[in-house]
Design an enzyme around this catalytic site. Structure first.
Site, PDB file in Angstrom:
ATOM      1  N   ARG A 120      25.585  11.351  79.869  1.00 26.77           N
ATOM      2  CA  ARG A 120      26.768  10.882  79.142  1.00 26.77           C
ATOM      3  C   ARG A 120      27.253   9.601  79.814  1.00 26.77           C
ATOM      4  O   ARG A 120      27.649   9.620  80.978  1.00 26.77           O
ATOM      5  CB  ARG A 120      27.875  11.933  79.167  1.00 26.77           C
ATOM      6  N   THR A 156      23.332  16.193  67.067  1.00 26.44           N
ATOM      7  CA  THR A 156      24.386  16.943  67.774  1.00 26.44           C
ATOM      8  C   THR A 156      24.541  18.318  67.145  1.00 26.44           C
ATOM      9  O   THR A 156      24.441  18.462  65.922  1.00 26.44           O
ATOM     10  CB  THR A 156      25.769  16.248  67.771  1.00 26.44           C
ATOM     11  N   ASP A 189      27.233  19.651  66.982  1.00 29.04           N
ATOM     12  CA  ASP A 189      28.583  19.656  66.398  1.00 29.04           C
ATOM     13  C   ASP A 189      28.595  19.238  64.919  1.00 29.04           C
ATOM     14  O   ASP A 189      29.578  19.464  64.219  1.00 29.04           O
ATOM     15  CB  ASP A 189      29.506  18.713  67.181  1.00 29.04           C
ATOM     16  N   ARG A 204      36.077  47.591  69.636  1.00 31.68           N
ATOM     17  CA  ARG A 204      36.769  46.533  70.387  1.00 31.68           C
ATOM     18  C   ARG A 204      37.020  45.276  69.545  1.00 31.68           C
ATOM     19  O   ARG A 204      36.403  45.082  68.501  1.00 31.68           O
ATOM     20  CB  ARG A 204      35.907  46.118  71.582  1.00 31.68           C
ATOM     21  N   GLY A 227      32.199  23.262  70.316  1.00 37.44           N
ATOM     22  CA  GLY A 227      32.808  22.357  69.344  1.00 37.44           C
ATOM     23  C   GLY A 227      34.230  22.071  69.780  1.00 37.44           C
ATOM     24  O   GLY A 227      35.111  22.910  69.578  1.00 37.44           O
ATOM     25  N   GLN A 263      23.744  27.662  73.311  1.00 34.53           N
ATOM     26  CA  GLN A 263      23.744  27.126  71.938  1.00 34.53           C
ATOM     27  C   GLN A 263      23.006  25.793  71.818  1.00 34.53           C
ATOM     28  O   GLN A 263      22.711  25.331  70.726  1.00 34.53           O
ATOM     29  CB  GLN A 263      25.193  26.960  71.450  1.00 34.53           C
TER      30      GLN A 263
END
Ligand code: F6P
Length: 357
Positions: free
Chosen positions: A74, A134, A136, A171, A179, A283
């Protein structure tokens, strides 16, 4: 026709990067006389001059491989024009290295930040083509980014597995899906996994509304609840705050993650047994799904076609069923968030999913 192509992958990795790199390379070797330079760790490698001449064989056997063979990092766009302690003019260095490599063009695979820097370099006169990746799915101008569908499959599998243990114990399970700004992954996997509550960053929530939905289920035959909550979800009050203020508030409350806070609140408010589950970088890991292998290949080949036609300053996109391209200047820096009235949101509401707003 000869072309020297530089390729880099920047920002968070995702499944399908190698499939896309392979798509560019194979189509380029097939269609014209291509030389490919692999730049290490995204813009960091372009700034610091770390690259290697790739051999054709290096693009073989990588279709199914997760991550990126080039490495990634990044390198925030906001700092690109800032001279930091190392005294390096990053934009100048990238332009000089482009010249040193004798490139005809640069292919950048990445998300929103990567596209902003790609656009900057394009405006600085370099020949650049972007490929939208991505998990996202938040890049403007393309229906889907590669990596997204694989992440939806993984997150759905997590929800499915949580479902059986939630049902056994009765539960309330709060599953935190990646995200920060965009809730696409939570929305799709929440629907695919049959979540009872879906919480997105774009739709601020009221914990009392979520508690009501959980309580109703707790008092029904199906006592368990499945909550798919985006990591960037926020309350209506938090939505009015700046990001830093929000982070400070959570720290003060003793929470780093939204899911742990929500699980604690729900157990106190409703009296249910609640647990937080954070699948995190799982993920983003592993092999791309068949869908993403196809999409990455389509995007890669389209990029090679643009290079063949000497069409630069574009980002490849999927619109409807067609692979096409947008001007970098039209899409860079425009995030694609979930509209509150999106048809998938309406669909979810119509089948009883609670958004907590
Ligand atoms: O942009 C992809 C993404 O996985 C986001 O969903 C998440 O907020 C972020 O990256 C995590 O970043 P990092 O891998 O740097 O922790």
């Amino acid at each position: 026709m000869k072309r020297r192509i530089g390729i880099l992958t920047s920002g968070g990795d995702c499944p399908g990067l190698n499939a896309a790199i392979r798509g560019v390379a194979r189509a380029a070797y097939e269609m014209f006389d291509a030389e490919i330079i692999g730049i290490s760790d995204g813009y960091r490698g372009l700034i610091e001059g770390e690259w290697q001449e790739m051999k054709r064989s290096q693009f073989s056997g990588i279709l199914t491989l997760g991550g990126t063979i080039l490495g990634t990092a990044r390198t925030p766009f906001r700092n690109m024009r800032v001279i930091e302690e190392d005294n390096v003019d990053k934009v100048k260095a990238m332009k000089q290295n482009y010249e040193k490599m004798k490139l005809d063009c640069l292919v950048t695979l990445g998300g929103n930040g990567t596209h902003k820097t790609a656009n900057l370099l394009s405006q600085e006169g370099l020949n650049v083509i972007g490929l939208p990746k991505t998990i996202d799915n938040d890049i403007y101008g393309t229906d889907f980014t590669f990596g997204f569908h694989t992440a939806v499959d993984i997150a759905t599998d997590v929800i499915d597995r949580i479902h059986t243990t939630a049902a056994s114990h009765g539960r309330c399970m709060v599953i935190e899906i990646m995200g920060n700004k965009a809730g696409w992954l939570t929305l799709y996997s929440g629907i695919a996994g049959g979540a009872d509550v879906v919480v997105l960053p774009e739709i601020p929530y009221d914990i009392k509304k979520i508690a009501k939905a959980v309580e109703e289920r707790a008092n029904s035959k199906k006592a368990f609840s499945i909550l798919a909550v985006a990591e960037g979800a926020m309350t209506k009050e938090e939505a009015k705050m700046k990001r830093k203020e929000r982070e400070a508030l959570r720290k003060e409350q003793g929470f780093v993650n939204i899911s742990t806070r929500m699980a604690k609140e729900l157990s106190e408010m409703v009296g249910v047994e609640a647990r937080a589950v954070i699948p995190g970088h799982i993920q983003r890991g592993g092999s791309p799904s068949a869908y993403d292998r196809v999409l990455s290949t389509q995007f890669g080949v389209h990029a090679a076609e643009l290079i063949r036609d000497e069409k630069y300053g574009y980002s490849v996109a999927l619109v409807g069923n067609s692979v096409t391209h947008n001007k970098l200047s039209d899409i860079a820096g425009v995030p694609k968030l979930v509209p509150a009235e999106h048809q998938m949101v309406k669909l979810a509401r119509n089948m009883g999913i609670t958004f907590g707003d």
